[in-house]
Design an enzyme around this catalytic site. Sequence first.
Site, mmCIF file in Angstrom:
data_model
loop_
_atom_site.group_PDB
_atom_site.id
_atom_site.type_symbol
_atom_site.label_atom_id
_atom_site.label_comp_id
_atom_site.label_asym_id
_atom_site.label_seq_id
_atom_site.Cartn_x
_atom_site.Cartn_y
_atom_site.Cartn_z
ATOM 1 N N ASP A 81 -13.650 4.545 3.331
ATOM 2 C CA ASP A 81 -14.164 3.217 2.969
ATOM 3 C C ASP A 81 -14.145 2.195 4.114
ATOM 4 O O ASP A 81 -15.173 1.645 4.482
ATOM 5 C CB ASP A 81 -13.476 2.681 1.701
ATOM 6 C CG ASP A 81 -11.960 2.818 1.711
ATOM 7 O OD1 ASP A 81 -11.408 3.217 2.758
ATOM 8 O OD2 ASP A 81 -11.330 2.509 0.682
ATOM 9 N N ASP A 123 -0.977 11.111 2.948
ATOM 10 C CA ASP A 123 -2.075 12.024 2.638
ATOM 11 C C ASP A 123 -2.418 12.815 3.893
ATOM 12 O O ASP A 123 -2.310 12.312 5.012
ATOM 13 C CB ASP A 123 -3.305 11.241 2.176
ATOM 14 C CG ASP A 123 -3.017 10.474 0.894
ATOM 15 O OD1 ASP A 123 -2.165 10.932 0.112
ATOM 16 O OD2 ASP A 123 -3.626 9.408 0.680
ATOM 17 N N ASP A 181 2.829 6.780 0.259
ATOM 18 C CA ASP A 181 2.721 8.240 0.277
ATOM 19 C C ASP A 181 1.925 8.654 1.516
ATOM 20 O O ASP A 181 1.280 7.826 2.153
ATOM 21 C CB ASP A 181 2.054 8.760 -0.998
ATOM 22 C CG ASP A 181 0.914 7.879 -1.429
ATOM 23 O OD1 ASP A 181 0.143 7.444 -0.548
ATOM 24 O OD2 ASP A 181 0.798 7.596 -2.631
HETATM 25 P P1 ATP Z 1 -2.744 2.446 -0.964
HETATM 26 O O1 ATP Z 1 -2.340 3.847 -1.280
HETATM 27 O O2 ATP Z 1 -1.819 1.694 -0.115
HETATM 28 O O3 ATP Z 1 -3.161 1.716 -2.151
HETATM 29 P P2 ATP Z 1 -4.821 3.803 0.400
HETATM 30 O O4 ATP Z 1 -5.852 3.350 1.395
HETATM 31 O O5 ATP Z 1 -3.878 4.855 0.837
HETATM 32 O O6 ATP Z 1 -4.073 2.518 -0.071
HETATM 33 P P3 ATP Z 1 -5.671 5.685 -1.543
HETATM 34 O O7 ATP Z 1 -6.352 5.443 -2.848
HETATM 35 O O8 ATP Z 1 -4.375 6.356 -1.488
HETATM 36 O O9 ATP Z 1 -5.575 4.251 -0.888
HETATM 37 O O10 ATP Z 1 -6.729 6.444 -0.636
HETATM 38 C C1 ATP Z 1 -6.392 7.192 0.497
HETATM 39 C C2 ATP Z 1 -7.526 7.158 1.506
HETATM 40 O O11 ATP Z 1 -8.705 7.715 0.938
HETATM 41 C C3 ATP Z 1 -7.931 5.755 1.948
HETATM 42 O O12 ATP Z 1 -7.146 5.273 2.988
HETATM 43 C C4 ATP Z 1 -9.367 5.967 2.370
HETATM 44 O O13 ATP Z 1 -9.451 6.563 3.648
HETATM 45 C C5 ATP Z 1 -9.855 6.982 1.367
HETATM 46 N N1 ATP Z 1 -10.446 6.333 0.178
HETATM 47 C C6 ATP Z 1 -9.803 5.910 -0.925
HETATM 48 N N2 ATP Z 1 -10.644 5.380 -1.817
HETATM 49 C C7 ATP Z 1 -11.855 5.460 -1.267
HETATM 50 C C8 ATP Z 1 -13.153 5.092 -1.687
HETATM 51 N N3 ATP Z 1 -13.341 4.510 -2.869
HETATM 52 N N4 ATP Z 1 -14.183 5.330 -0.858
HETATM 53 C C9 ATP Z 1 -13.987 5.923 0.345
HETATM 54 N N5 ATP Z 1 -12.807 6.285 0.791
HETATM 55 C C10 ATP Z 1 -11.736 6.074 0.021
HETATM 56 MG MG MG Z 2 -2.465 5.984 -0.408
#
Ligand code: ATP
Ligand code: MG
Length: 451
Positions: free
Chosen positions: A149, A73, A71
């Site tokens: 993160d 963001d 997705d």
């Molecule tokens: P995926 O969706 O592939 O599992 P993702 O990195 O996109 O990985 P998401 O949970 O969609 O994970 O989070 C989107 C973004 O938000 C991350 O890339 C990161 O920048 C931020 N993020 C997510 N979780 C955290 C956290 N626990 N602490 C700090 N930043 C976070």
């Molecule tokens: Mg994501």
Amino acid sequence: MIRRLLRRVFNKQASLPGAPLIIPRQIHGIKKQQISPGALRTIITLKEKGFAAFVVGGAVRDLLFGLAPKDFDVATDATPDQVRAAFRRAHIIGRRFRLVHVMHGNETVEVSTFRGPHSETQVAQQDAHGRILRDNVFGDQQQDAERRDFSINALFYDPTTEEVMDYQGGFADLKARRLRIIGDAESRYREDPVRMLRAVRLAAKLGMDIEPATRTSIPKLAPLLQNVPASRLFEEMLKLLLSGHAVESVKALLANGLHHGLFPMLDIIVEKPLGQGFVMLALKNTDERIRQDKPVSPGFLFAAMLWHEVLAAWKNLENRGVHSIQALHQAMDQVIRMQAERLAIPKRFSAIMKEIWSLQPRFLNRSGKRAFRLLEHPRFRAAYDFLLLRCDNAEAEAELGNWWTAFQNADPEQRRSMLHADETPRRRRRRGRRKPALSNVAGDHGGGTAS
Ligand code: ATP
Ligand code: MG
């Protein structure tokens, strides 16, 4: 060539402290067409209204790795209310972290407002271990990068200029396949212990090394996961198991001491050779299915992960004299209840798990109506796949699995000829002698820790 270009970009920009590294398209290689129509539309609309807006996080990271993002963001300097007002179909969600869902056709784009650092007054918003309970202080783009993160998750892509903005050295880390947490590892894990699980999952999924400072505090802080609400833990665990890299991820969890108390069966994986084989087989099977774009059912996966717990509890109850079928049902409830405390497996999954488990003894019956009835059961397919997994693990006869495969594929005439003579003769059944057949399922394999 790329390296030379990158060096030139670095040198030119090194003189601006705090400014992001601007990476042009020739170097990062992301094409505007790779951005989803909804995300693109969202960004253009916000920009037309005078706001800043970027694709951020996992999507930029995945595109740079040559993977298709799940997705897209968007991050912006507009407040949630301003974002909502800019679109016809948009609503604010979340409490701990307020964001806006903007809908374009079937696509939902998550839009978050730049977050800033936490002030002293926010200490009240942390629990006793430093875990942040609310995160709704807005800031600028640089601050937003800082509170993400990992450095590879803090890259912004602007589809209008086609540039990537890098405040945290994420681009260089990504190229070096180095997973690095932003800021001081220990305090970032205290703020949100789930970041430890994310580190392990992302490193396994992307084939990255966890950089030493990011890795070393994990085993020490692993117990902090106990304070995370069970529903969030479940969500993160599900992401990990359905990442297509579950085997590596689970091995990494074990290596980092992140399994204790989190998922009791992960303890079993290390301690009980048979349980380990079964869980690993199930995970391998899931990884393969995901890579082949086949659907996977979380209910099936959790049923597999907890099967040896059920077997152990079942056998235990049988030994205490509980009737076999009743013992199985009690064992299932026990195991689900125990897991519910830590993982909050939603009801829709636990119902499927119970069906898969309770159908296992019924595969032993290959006679008459009962075989046909099982074939028609709505959960037959999942239960049959589960049986095959048990055959692969040599805890059910391969012949039994083969028989059910052939039975499914046969035409009605062939099916009738395949049926076994009634395996539980009436005379015996009247005396209530079903137990031996069922005990074969519990067998000698129930060496788990459930009790
Ligand atoms: P995926 O969706 O592939 O599992 P993702 O990195 O996109 O990985 P998401 O949970 O969609 O994970 O989070 C989107 C973004 O938000 C991350 O890339 C990161 O920048 C931020 N993020 C997510 N979780 C955290 C956290 N626990 N602490 C700090 N930043 C976070
Ligand atoms: Mg994501």
